[in-house]
Design an enzyme around this catalytic site. Structure first.
Site: not given
Ligand SMILES: NC(=O)c1ccc[n+]([C@@H]2O[C@H](COP(=O)([O-])OP(=O)(O)OC[C@H]3O[C@@H](n4cnc5c(N)ncnc54)[C@H](O)[C@@H]3O)[C@@H](O)[C@H]2O)c1
Length: 344
Positions: A297, A202, A101, A163-164, A167, A138-140, A294
């Site tokens: 993290h 979340k 996605t 995820y990051s 993105k 995102t800022d990630e 996590r």
């Protein structure tokens, strides 16, 4: 009337954005495509479902034929792209959907937009000369910070989670369509959002939900991880502003200058709940429990938002203390009030 395609509008930020943007732009028809994954919820869009300038389409942004059909049928003149897999924990256990996605879906959308709007690199068809692709990110993508420093638009990318990384890849695809084809694009990179309509999984909804259920409130590690929290409507206002006034090819960081660590968040939510809906015995804080951290993290994210503040005149209306109060009221209604009404 301008037809704008919003993707992922049934998710947390999109479903706050859609009613806000419709209200603020009386000459806009919004077409919202959302696959309604576990994260999408049409209940979040009840207030606009019969709106005459709003159309919902259930569909996947990776489905090229469908996206082409939507561009043709509605003559799409702008895109505001929210759709993504967005939960870091899920990206650790099941990264595939994130790559599909977030990377391929973004490629698909921007490539169809290019073909619909442009004749050749740098040349737009007359009817689409103002068409813009806005990518919500995102800022990630910047990785993690130590105790000092802020993420700026010039900070090198160093994504740490699947995820990051997905993105970051999508940001680069959007960037390349500007540099290679001269597409009119804007990207916004935002810090952690909170507010109404966020998925129960979340952090903040989890704290409120567990507290109200009298269950342990799980906090990763020692709770010292820091995020820069922004009330979701302030993010929506920043996106609308950057879509309208941002300079093509630029990126804008959006953040609330509200750095808080996870333990502070949990304690503050508990203190507010103690005042508003006290427990028969003890404080909600007694429910806070530390759980295994996590994997990978990131320690701290914090945004320098001075570019969007100075260049476009954006500023956050809420600080964490005002925003969290509204948020708790919204979730109390969702978890307790509405539930007891439906049982009655
Ligand atoms: N939530 C945050 O704190 C935050 C912060 C910065 C940036 N962002 C970015 O903002 C955007 C929206 O985030 P969110 O928190 O609202 O996410 P969300 O997970 O709540 O919503 C995502 C939406 O996208 C839809 N979707 C997922 N895959 C799809 C697909 N293949 N085709 C069509 N629709 C699909 C889902 O059904 C859902 O409605 C994301 O791009 C995210 O990376 C989020």
């Amino acid at each position: 009337m301008t037809n704008i395609l919003v993707t992922g509008g049934a998710g947390f930020i999109g479903s706050n954005f859609v009613p806000y943007f419709l209200e603020a732009n009386l000459d806009v028809h919004l077409v919202n495509i959302d696959a309604l994954t576990y994260a999408g919820d049409l209940n979040n869009l009840r207030e606009v479902e019969n709106h005459d300038r709003y159309t919902f389409i259930k569909g996947d942004i990776c489905d090229r034929q469908l996206i082409e059909k939507i561009f043709e049928k509605y003559d799409i003149q702008g895109v505001i792209h929210f759709a993504a897999e967005s939960h870091v924990d899920n990206s650790i256990t099941n990264p595939d959907a994130f790559m599909q996605t977030n990377i391929l879906g973004t490629f698909n959308l921007i490539d169809v937009a290019k073909k619909h709007w442009m004749v050749s690199p740098g040349v737009y068809k007359e009817a689409y000369k103002n068409s813009r692709f806005h990518h919500v990110s995102t800022d990630e993508v910047y990785g993690t910070l130590g105790k000092e420093g802020l993420f700026m638009e010039t900070t090198p990318y160093a994504p740490n989670s699947p995820y990051s990384a997905s993105k970051a890849s999508s940001d680069f695809i959007v960037r390349s369509y500007h540099h290679t084809y001269g597409m009119n694009v804007v990207t916004t990179n935002c810090s952690n959002n909170y507010g109404p309509k966020q998925h129960d999984e979340k952090l903040i909804p989890t704290i409120i939900r567990k507290a109200l259920a009298g269950e342990s409130i799980p906090i990763y590690g020692d709770g010292s991880n820091i995020r820069d929290w922004l009330y979701v409507l302030d993010h929506c206002k920043g996106i609308a502003l950057a879509y309208d006034k941002g300079v093509s090819g630029e990126t804008y960081n959006i953040g609330g200058r509200n750095e808080r660590n996870n333990l502070y968040i949990a304690q503050t939510v508990c203190e507010i709940l103690d005042k508003k809906h006290s427990r028969p015995k003890g404080s909600y804080k007694d429910l806070i429990t530390y759980v295994k951290d996590r994997a990978g993290h990131d320690f701290r994210y914090a945004i320098d938002a001075s570019k969007i503040e100075n260049d476009l005149g954006w500023e956050a209306d809420e600080n964490f203390e005002s925003g969290i109060d509204k948020t708790i009221d919204w979730y109390f209604n969702k978890f307790i009030h509405n539930k007891s009404k439906s049982l009655a």
